[in-house]
Design an enzyme around this catalytic site. Sequence first.
Site, PDB file in Angstrom:
ATOM      1  N   GLU A   3       0.826  -1.218   0.000  1.00 48.64           N
ATOM      2  CA  GLU A   3       0.000   0.000   0.000  1.00 48.64           C
ATOM      3  C   GLU A   3       0.859   1.266   0.000  1.00 48.64           C
ATOM      4  OE1 GLU A   3      -2.950   0.051   3.165  1.00 48.64           O
ATOM      5  OE2 GLU A   3      -4.475  -0.756   1.829  1.00 48.64           O
ATOM      6  N   HIS A  31       8.753 -26.939  -1.156  1.00 42.16           N
ATOM      7  CA  HIS A  31       8.225 -28.084  -1.905  1.00 42.16           C
ATOM      8  C   HIS A  31       7.087 -27.663  -2.819  1.00 42.16           C
ATOM      9  CE1 HIS A  31      10.546 -30.933   0.649  1.00 42.16           C
ATOM     10  NE2 HIS A  31      10.473 -29.879   1.468  1.00 42.16           N
ATOM     11  N   LYS A  40     -13.450   2.023  -2.268  1.00 37.80           N
ATOM     12  CA  LYS A  40     -14.385   2.256  -1.155  1.00 37.80           C
ATOM     13  C   LYS A  40     -15.546   3.139  -1.630  1.00 37.80           C
ATOM     14  CE  LYS A  40     -11.541   1.748   3.064  1.00 37.80           C
ATOM     15  NZ  LYS A  40     -10.958   2.440   4.210  1.00 37.80           N
TER      16      LYS A  40
HETATM   17  O1  PA5 Z   1      -3.494   1.267   5.808  1.00 41.27           O
HETATM   18  C1  PA5 Z   1      -4.585   1.800   5.596  1.00 41.27           C
HETATM   19  O2  PA5 Z   1      -4.758   3.049   5.684  1.00 41.27           O
HETATM   20  C2  PA5 Z   1      -5.807   0.969   5.235  1.00 41.27           C
HETATM   21  O3  PA5 Z   1      -5.451  -0.380   5.105  1.00 41.27           O
HETATM   22  C3  PA5 Z   1      -6.901   1.124   6.306  1.00 41.27           C
HETATM   23  O4  PA5 Z   1      -6.357   0.779   7.546  1.00 41.27           O
HETATM   24  C4  PA5 Z   1      -8.120   0.239   6.010  1.00 41.27           C
HETATM   25  O5  PA5 Z   1      -8.659   0.560   4.766  1.00 41.27           O
HETATM   26  C5  PA5 Z   1      -9.181   0.401   7.102  1.00 41.27           C
HETATM   27  O6  PA5 Z   1      -9.531   1.744   7.244  1.00 41.27           O
HETATM   28  P1  PA5 Z   1     -10.303   2.282   8.517  1.00 41.27           P
HETATM   29  O7  PA5 Z   1      -9.434   2.105   9.710  1.00 41.27           O
HETATM   30  O8  PA5 Z   1     -10.574   3.711   8.227  1.00 41.27           O
HETATM   31  O9  PA5 Z   1     -11.573   1.469   8.639  1.00 41.27           O
END
Ligand code: PA5
Length: 393
Positions: A263, A284, A384
């Site tokens: 990410e 394996h 989202k």
């Molecule tokens: O690293 C990140 O920002 C994302 O993976 C969020 O943690 C994830 O989308 C969840 O978001 P939220 O904590 O707003 O529900």
Amino acid sequence: MLKFDFTTYMNYHVNIDSIQKQTIIESLKNNEMAGFFNNVINEESMTKIKTVAKQIRNNCDVFIVIGIGGSFMASYAIKNMFFSHIKKSTPEVIYLGTDLSSKYLLEVFDYIKDKDVVVNVISKSGTTLEINLIYNAIKEELQKKYSQEELRKRIIITTDIDKGKLREEANKEGYTSFVIPTDIGGRYSLMTPAHLLPLAVMNLDIDSLLEGYKLGLSQIDDAYHYASLRIELFKNKKYIENFSVYEPSLYYYTEWIKQLFGESEGKDGKGIFPVSTVNTRDLHSLGQFIQQGNNILFETVIEVLNTKDVKIGKQSLNNVNHLVREAVCVAHAKDNTPSIVISMDNIDMKNIGNLSAFLMLSAVFSSYLFEVNPFNQPGVETYKSEIKKRVQI
Ligand code: PA5
């Protein structure tokens, strides 16, 4: 204690440009989302977490954690290092919110029917579909057995300081709540209540985690070296990084690492694609490809040397595991699949805090070297918002 080996199984080397390094370190320090580095949790917050965790431990058989992505992965990964389907924590900790499976949810409803439950819903934005949906489902289920007043003692909200539905609800209902600081994003949020509360409920030593974390934040030179080597490998057409472990309880930790690097770097058509293997199992299966398939891979091996051991006749099982790791790195290097090796003496909270901070720093430095923003996730935000057009809750 951690050791980094950037040379033994590697034909690629980096010349670090000290001016660029200084600029990148300054960019980190000045970034408004660099709270994981600039504003490490204080003693007062640690005390509140430990106090509430103790109350939870005395008040339930099952602690349900609802979260996803960065609001889920780190504590889940650490839980899996210390607990398993054989060794369970007290209270038992169950995670929800990472899928939309009715099958699993019904199993959980059935399992908690006769048990006392406390729920911790964790979402920084407070708007994530999976979380809001599953949280509503659990609340409806718990309303069947607890009065509103009792429920109030059994719901804990961890979210932004003033934004989002969850913050509104916490304020309105008077639930116990915790804050995920504005300047810390999900995948950098290990040292926030999002993860520290569940870990403290499992009675894991969060003070040692913090001690190790602070140590990791000081290993800037090693983190920058690792990041620079990754970029050098990428320039040499090594587009995939395999995080390889020889200790199965680290499997979910490799999932956390994949999220952290994936990410942070994976945007603007750039980044190294992170994958993971658990050895010796995967020697394996995927081992063949990693060694001799399309030559676009390098590996980062996380090795645990371990002080606890099993002797089988005259053999030490830890030593055999270590020798296999060494043999595999040599064999892979012969076929131009180089390895970086990070060794730790034991799986303990201090080492995990140390390694996690080191990896966060590395992910930030790599992202800057790729010239992308380490702290956003525009693709995730797009999907989202596409979901919101289709599903209203
Ligand atoms: O690293 C990140 O920002 C994302 O993976 C969020 O943690 C994830 O989308 C969840 O978001 P939220 O904590 O707003 O529900």
